[in-house]
Design a protein around this motif. Sequence first.
Motif, PDB file in Angstrom:
ATOM      1  N   GLY A 181       0.947  -1.290   0.051  1.00 23.77           N
ATOM      2  CA  GLY A 181       0.037  -0.081  -0.084  1.00 23.77           C
ATOM      3  C   GLY A 181       1.007   1.179   0.027  1.00 23.77           C
ATOM      4  N   ASP A 182       0.277   2.435   0.245  1.00 27.83           N
ATOM      5  CA  ASP A 182       0.969   3.610   0.108  1.00 27.83           C
ATOM      6  C   ASP A 182       2.263   3.711   1.108  1.00 27.83           C
ATOM      7  OD1 ASP A 182      -0.883   4.502  -1.655  1.00 27.83           O
ATOM      8  OD2 ASP A 182      -1.733   5.916  -0.270  1.00 27.83           O
ATOM      9  N   SER A 183       1.936   3.208   2.401  1.00 25.75           N
ATOM     10  CA  SER A 183       2.944   3.383   3.214  1.00 25.75           C
ATOM     11  C   SER A 183       4.151   2.222   2.733  1.00 25.75           C
ATOM     12  CB  SER A 183       2.616   2.821   4.683  1.00 25.75           C
ATOM     13  OG  SER A 183       2.068   1.565   4.649  1.00 25.75           O
ATOM     14  N   GLY A 184       3.628   1.155   2.302  1.00 31.06           N
ATOM     15  CA  GLY A 184       4.818   0.211   1.770  1.00 31.06           C
ATOM     16  C   GLY A 184       5.567   0.734   0.848  1.00 31.06           C
ATOM     17  N   TYR A 185       4.926   1.392  -0.132  1.00 32.82           N
ATOM     18  CA  TYR A 185       5.986   2.027  -1.352  1.00 32.82           C
ATOM     19  C   TYR A 185       6.764   3.090  -0.829  1.00 32.82           C
ATOM     20  CZ  TYR A 185       2.790  -0.334  -4.830  1.00 32.82           C
ATOM     21  OH  TYR A 185       2.430  -1.181  -5.540  1.00 32.82           O
ATOM     22  N   GLN A 186       6.283   3.718   0.273  1.00 35.03           N
ATOM     23  CA  GLN A 186       7.229   4.816   1.146  1.00 35.03           C
ATOM     24  C   GLN A 186       8.312   4.187   1.516  1.00 35.03           C
ATOM     25  OE1 GLN A 186       5.293   7.269   4.003  1.00 35.03           O
ATOM     26  NE2 GLN A 186       6.766   8.824   3.712  1.00 35.03           N
ATOM     27  N   ALA A 187       8.218   3.174   2.116  1.00 33.67           N
ATOM     28  CA  ALA A 187       9.213   2.426   2.792  1.00 33.67           C
ATOM     29  C   ALA A 187      10.274   1.901   1.506  1.00 33.67           C
ATOM     30  CB  ALA A 187       8.693   1.095   3.613  1.00 33.67           C
ATOM     31  N   MET A 188       9.593   1.414   0.578  1.00 32.89           N
ATOM     32  CA  MET A 188      10.899   0.987  -0.556  1.00 32.89           C
ATOM     33  C   MET A 188      11.480   2.279  -1.023  1.00 32.89           C
ATOM     34  SD  MET A 188       8.082  -1.385  -2.921  1.00 32.89           S
ATOM     35  CE  MET A 188       9.564  -1.570  -4.220  1.00 32.89           C
ATOM     36  N   ALA A 189      11.027   3.416  -1.280  1.00 36.23           N
ATOM     37  CA  ALA A 189      11.840   4.344  -1.735  1.00 36.23           C
ATOM     38  C   ALA A 189      12.830   4.921  -0.435  1.00 36.23           C
ATOM     39  CB  ALA A 189      10.637   5.484  -1.871  1.00 36.23           C
ATOM     40  N   ALA A 190      12.306   4.645   0.656  1.00 33.81           N
ATOM     41  CA  ALA A 190      13.284   4.847   1.909  1.00 33.81           C
ATOM     42  C   ALA A 190      14.412   4.140   1.800  1.00 33.81           C
ATOM     43  CB  ALA A 190      12.540   4.894   3.090  1.00 33.81           C
ATOM     44  N   ALA A 191      14.261   2.735   1.235  1.00 24.62           N
ATOM     45  CA  ALA A 191      15.153   1.938   1.381  1.00 24.62           C
ATOM     46  C   ALA A 191      16.403   1.840   0.469  1.00 24.62           C
ATOM     47  CB  ALA A 191      14.704   0.318   0.914  1.00 24.62           C
ATOM     48  N   VAL A 192      16.170   2.844  -0.525  1.00 21.81           N
ATOM     49  CA  VAL A 192      17.486   3.228  -1.454  1.00 21.81           C
ATOM     50  C   VAL A 192      18.418   4.105  -1.074  1.00 21.81           C
ATOM     51  CG1 VAL A 192      17.669   3.895  -3.864  1.00 21.81           C
ATOM     52  CG2 VAL A 192      15.437   2.574  -3.486  1.00 21.81           C
ATOM     53  N   ARG A 193      19.496   3.787  -1.124  1.00 15.43           N
ATOM     54  CA  ARG A 193      20.692   4.651  -0.551  1.00 15.43           C
ATOM     55  C   ARG A 193      20.932   5.582  -1.892  1.00 15.43           C
ATOM     56  NH1 ARG A 193      25.975   1.484   0.776  1.00 15.43           N
ATOM     57  NH2 ARG A 193      26.710   3.382   0.103  1.00 15.43           N
TER      58      ARG A 193
END
Length: 439
Positions: free
Chosen positions: A405-417
């Motif tokens: 969901g939206d929060s999961g997609y935000q977590a994916m983006a935050a995972a990228v160095r």
Amino acid sequence: MRPWKRRHRRPLTAAALLTLAVAPAAVPAQAGAAPDAGWVGTWTASPMAHSSDAVSTNGFTGQTVREVLHTSVGGRRLRLRLTNTFGAVPLKVGRVTVAPPDGPGGIRSDRVRTLTFGGAGSVTIPVGARTVSDPVALPVPADGDVTVSLYLPSATGPVTWHRQSMETTYVSGTGDHTGDADAAAFPTRLGSFFFVDGLDVAPATAPQGAVVTLGDSITDGDQSTVDANNRYPNYLARRENALPPGRRQAVLNAGIGANRVLNDSRLGGPKALDRFDRDVLGQTGVRDVILLEGVNDINFPWFGSEPDAQPTTPVTAGQIIAGYERLIDRAHRHGLRILIGTMTPVRGSFYYTAAGEEERQVVNRWIRGQRLADGVIDFDRVMRDPADPQRLLPAYDSGDHLHPGDSGYQAMAAAVRLDCLGPGAGSARGTDCTTARAS
């Protein structure tokens, strides 16, 4: 992946290399080169052939299609790319306008710009071709919207489209409504993009290039909130925009729902191996690629029961890995850095199988251990539930146990160095490019 199973549905049924053809047009930058004379891509949607539904098969006749494109970086000028890549007849476009939006389906009438193509106000695009408009002066915001209106005076035939937009597209009745300030003449609402596949901008400061996110429905943003622009590439673009001007890059979303690495499908479009040249190398100013694909190659038994079914093509982990190797090699041969993401959990979803899970684990182990790609983003580690690692963390799960969901997609983006992207990124192959806070 199953793009129509989402919380905020839009009715899908309502409604080689680059060939720059027709009028003289500005040509996108060569892959891996310095950005094209100050231009960089700010938005894209990977084109697909028509599906089985009425709108994509029949197309439009004498109507105006109004589409909202969400930018990555901003600029002072823009140019628009139109496509007839999968058309059956030459595409006649009678008029094209761009403008800032003003309410749902509306535009700022005082800031409408009419696009030209080699100086002409209309353009005909041959079958299999695409063309780029002349530049026009119009301030474009970063992380904002630009509304594009296309008047299609004659029958388009089967469309070139991007089936799952996660944005509302507005279709008029008969007539040229490209300059209409409101949506009164646009009774039809769709959930796809039509005939547009790129928007370039000329930023006020020299652009540092673009990162292309190549993937399936998880990259495309399936299950994210419609019209909210909460796909993981959108969140990644917001992080890039927070960097100093000399470091930030544009982020271009080249995801297609149901896409696969190794095989075409009517629902998921051309396989990644075939569309890489157009959808990645063809982007203006591209420097980096993030690859996240493969789960559909493993888990496709369900596909035979769907309206756009094609025979299931079983593949092995080894074949997927070989496909990755080809994509990595192609990126490097064109001077691009490429990061590869691990496949996220699918247990509890409609196409989970124990055998498929084993294949996913084999591929993920290879991704973590290989030294071919320039970096690894361990999306699996970020998104899985520590109590049940074969499942998505409940807080990140959209509810279908496959797509975030939206929060999961935000977590994916935050995972990228972010230091793994851009012209100053390191060169060690196989670098762990997952942020520490996401570990």
